[in-house]
Write a protein that holds these residues in place. Structure first.
Motif, short mmCIF file in Angstrom:
data_model
loop_
_atom_site.label_atom_id
_atom_site.label_comp_id
_atom_site.label_asym_id
_atom_site.label_seq_id
_atom_site.Cartn_x
_atom_site.Cartn_y
_atom_site.Cartn_z
N PHE A 1 0.82 -1.21 0.00
CA PHE A 1 0.00 0.00 0.00
C PHE A 1 0.86 1.26 0.00
O PHE A 1 0.46 2.30 -0.55
CB PHE A 1 -0.96 0.00 1.19
N ASN A 2 2.05 1.18 0.56
CA ASN A 2 2.95 2.33 0.48
C ASN A 2 3.39 2.58 -0.95
O ASN A 2 3.53 3.73 -1.38
CB ASN A 2 4.17 2.09 1.37
N LEU A 3 3.60 1.50 -1.71
CA LEU A 3 4.04 1.62 -3.10
C LEU A 3 2.92 2.01 -4.05
O LEU A 3 3.08 2.85 -4.94
CB LEU A 3 4.67 0.30 -3.57
N PHE A 4 1.75 1.37 -3.87
CA PHE A 4 0.70 1.48 -4.88
C PHE A 4 -0.64 1.99 -4.35
O PHE A 4 -1.56 2.18 -5.14
CB PHE A 4 0.47 0.10 -5.53
N GLY A 5 -0.72 2.23 -3.06
CA GLY A 5 -1.99 2.68 -2.51
C GLY A 5 -2.48 3.98 -3.12
O GLY A 5 -3.68 4.19 -3.29
N GLY A 6 -1.53 4.87 -3.48
CA GLY A 6 -1.92 6.14 -4.07
C GLY A 6 -2.63 6.00 -5.40
O GLY A 6 -3.42 6.87 -5.80
N LEU A 7 -2.36 4.89 -6.11
CA LEU A 7 -3.01 4.66 -7.40
C LEU A 7 -4.45 4.20 -7.24
O LEU A 7 -5.22 4.21 -8.21
CB LEU A 7 -2.23 3.62 -8.20
N LEU A 8 -4.81 3.77 -6.04
CA LEU A 8 -6.17 3.29 -5.81
C LEU A 8 -7.12 4.42 -5.46
O LEU A 8 -8.33 4.22 -5.40
CB LEU A 8 -6.17 2.25 -4.68
N THR A 9 -6.60 5.61 -5.22
CA THR A 9 -7.43 6.77 -4.93
C THR A 9 -7.61 7.59 -6.20
O THR A 9 -6.86 7.46 -7.16
CB THR A 9 -6.78 7.64 -3.85
N ASP A 10 -8.61 8.43 -6.20
CA ASP A 10 -8.89 9.27 -7.35
C ASP A 10 -8.00 10.52 -7.28
O ASP A 10 -8.20 11.40 -6.46
CB ASP A 10 -10.37 9.67 -7.35
N ASN A 11 -7.02 10.57 -8.19
CA ASN A 11 -6.10 11.70 -8.23
C ASN A 11 -6.45 12.72 -9.31
O ASN A 11 -5.68 13.64 -9.56
CB ASN A 11 -4.67 11.19 -8.47
N GLU A 12 -7.59 12.53 -9.95
CA GLU A 12 -7.96 13.41 -11.06
C GLU A 12 -8.32 14.80 -10.55
O GLU A 12 -8.91 14.96 -9.48
CB GLU A 12 -9.13 12.82 -11.83
N LYS A 13 -7.93 15.80 -11.35
CA LYS A 13 -8.23 17.20 -11.03
C LYS A 13 -8.99 17.82 -12.20
O LYS A 13 -8.84 17.40 -13.35
CB LYS A 13 -6.93 17.97 -10.77
N SER A 14 -9.80 18.80 -11.92
CA SER A 14 -10.55 19.48 -12.97
C SER A 14 -9.67 20.50 -13.67
O SER A 14 -8.65 20.93 -13.13
CB SER A 14 -11.79 20.16 -12.39
N GLY A 15 -10.08 20.90 -14.85
CA GLY A 15 -9.33 21.90 -15.60
C GLY A 15 -8.38 21.29 -16.60
O GLY A 15 -8.49 20.13 -16.98
N GLY A 16 -7.42 22.08 -17.03
CA GLY A 16 -6.48 21.65 -18.07
C GLY A 16 -6.74 22.37 -19.37
O GLY A 16 -7.87 22.79 -19.66
N ASN A 17 -5.71 22.52 -20.18
CA ASN A 17 -5.87 23.23 -21.45
C ASN A 17 -5.24 22.49 -22.63
O ASN A 17 -5.15 23.04 -23.71
CB ASN A 17 -5.28 24.64 -21.35
N LEU A 18 -4.83 21.24 -22.43
CA LEU A 18 -4.28 20.45 -23.53
C LEU A 18 -4.56 18.98 -23.26
O LEU A 18 -4.21 18.45 -22.20
CB LEU A 18 -2.77 20.67 -23.67
N THR A 19 -5.18 18.31 -24.24
CA THR A 19 -5.43 16.87 -24.13
C THR A 19 -4.54 16.14 -25.13
O THR A 19 -4.49 16.52 -26.31
CB THR A 19 -6.91 16.54 -24.42
N VAL A 20 -3.85 15.13 -24.66
CA VAL A 20 -2.92 14.38 -25.52
C VAL A 20 -3.28 12.90 -25.46
O VAL A 20 -3.80 12.41 -24.46
CB VAL A 20 -1.46 14.61 -25.09
N LEU A 21 -2.98 12.20 -26.53
CA LEU A 21 -3.31 10.78 -26.64
C LEU A 21 -2.15 10.05 -27.29
O LEU A 21 -1.54 10.56 -28.24
CB LEU A 21 -4.58 10.61 -27.48
N THR A 22 -1.86 8.86 -26.81
CA THR A 22 -0.87 8.00 -27.45
C THR A 22 -1.47 6.62 -27.65
O THR A 22 -2.23 6.13 -26.81
CB THR A 22 0.42 7.91 -26.63
#
Length: 305
Positions: free
Chosen positions: A74-95
C-alpha cells in the motif's frame, strides 16, 4: 497459535522483502530485476491468499507477518487506488500503439478522433497503413508528421520536426515543437523495442534499455523547458532500466490517474507500458480508452500548461 503458520509467515516476509528491495534484485541473470518490476503490482495478489491461510491456521505469527507486505504494497501502490484526477487543463494528448497488423486502421482512427485530443501520437505504423491514417485523421488534425514508424497529429502548428536516434538503425522516435495557445512545447513520440521472456535467456531487453538511454539523453538536451513524451516504452515506471527517461519526467498516471491504467495486452491489461510523461507541465487527468483494433489500449491525459 504462535508456533503455527511459520511457513506462511516466512513467505510473507519474503514477499515484503521483494516489494521493499525490488531495485536490488540483480539484472545480471536474465534481467530478473526488470521482469519483477514490470509486474510488481501483481505481487499484491498473494496478500489475500496469505491472509486466508493465516486465518485458517489461526496463527498469530502469520497474521502479524502478513501485515508487513500489506503495508509495503500500500505504500508503493496505494496512491493509485485513490482518485487523483483534477478538474481543468488546457491540452489533451493521446498516445496509441496501433499495431502493424491492425485489421481496421480506419476504425481505429475514428476511435482516436472521438477522444477529442489536441495531440495524437501513433506508434507501430505499418508502411502500408500510413496513408490510411493520414486520410482518416486529416479533417480533425491539420498538422502532422510521420517519421519512420511513429507519427504525431496536431490541431496546432508543428515545427522543428526531426527523427530521434535511439540506436536501432531505423526510426522509431521523433521530436517536434508544437505551438499551443499557451506557448511552445517539445513533444517526443517514441516506440521502444519489444522485450521477450525466453526460457533460456530470461527477460531479454538489451535493445530496449539501450534505446531508452538514447531517448533520455535527447530529452535531457532539449532546449524547450516544457516537454511531453508520448509512446510505447515497452516498460513500466517501476522498471529501473528506463531510469534515464523516468528520472527526468513525470508520469501522468501516477500524478493524476485513477487506478493502475494498465494498457497492455488490450484483452486483459496487465501492465502500463504505454506512457504519457511530462516535464514542467501539470497533469490533471489520465485514463485509457476502450479497445480498438490494436493489442494496446489508447492512453489519454489532460494537461495544464
Amino acid at each position: 497459535m504462535w508456533r503455527r503458520g511459520i511457513i506462511t509467515a516466512a513467505l510473507a516476509v519474503v514477499l515484503a522483502l521483494l516489494l521493499s528491495f525490488h531495485s536490488d534484485v540483480p539484472n545480471r541473470i536474465g534481467n530478473l530485476g526488470s521482469l519483477l518490476e514490470t509486474f510488481l503490482p501483481w505481487l499484491g495478489l498473494a496478500l489475500p491468499v496469505l491472509l486466508v491461510v493465516a486465518l485458517v491456521r489461526r496463527s498469530a505469527t502469520a497474521l502479524i507477518a502478513v501485515l508487513l507486505p500489506v503495508l509495503v504494497w500500500f505504500n508503493l501502490f496505494g496512491g493509485l487506488l485513490t482518485d487523483n484526477e483534477k478538474s481543468g487543463g488546457n491540452l489533451t494528448v493521446l498516445t496509441h500503439n496501433v499495431n502493424a497488423d491492425n485489421p481496421d486502421p480506419t476504425g481505429t482512427a475514428k476511435d482516436v478522433i472521438a477522444a477529442g485530443a489536441d495531440l495524437v501520437a501513433l506508434e507501430e505504423l505499418a508502411a502500408g497503413q500510413v496513408s490510411t491514417y493520414r486520410a482518416a485523421l486529416a479533417g480533425a488534425y491539420p498538422y502532422h508528421s510521420v517519421q519512420g514508424t511513429v507519427g504525431l497529429w496536431s490541431k496546432y502548428p508543428i515545427q522543428g520536426v526531426h527523427a530521434v536516434d535511439i540506436r536501432l538503425g531505423w526510426t522509431r522516435a521523433m521530436r517536434a515543437a508544437v505551438s499551443t495557445p499557451q506557448g511552445q512545447i517539445a513533444v517526443y513520440v517514441a516506440h521502444m523495442p519489444s522485450v521477450r521472456v525466453k526460457f533460456n535467456a530470461g527477460f531479454t531487453a538489451g535493445q530496449r534499455d539501450s534505446a531508452a538511454d538514447a531517448l533520455g539523453q535527447s530529452i535531457a538536451q532539449e532546449s524547450l523547458t516544457k516537454v511531453v513524451l508520448l509512446g510505447d516504452l515497452n516498460g513500466t515506471m517501476n522498471d529501473r532500466s528506463l531510469a534515464s527517461v523516468t528520472s527526468q519526467m513525470r508520469s501522468t498516471q501516477g500524478a493524476a490517474g485513477n487506478g493502475f491504467g494498465f494498457s497492455w495486452p488490450a484483452d486483459f491489461p496487465m501492465a502500463r507500458i504505454d506512457q504519457i510523461m511530462v516535464r514542467d507541465i501539470e497533469p490533471m487527468r489520465s485514463w485509457t480508452l476502450q479497445k480498438t483494433g490494436s493489442d494496446h489500449l489508447p492512453v489519454v491525459a489532460r494537461l495544464q500548461i
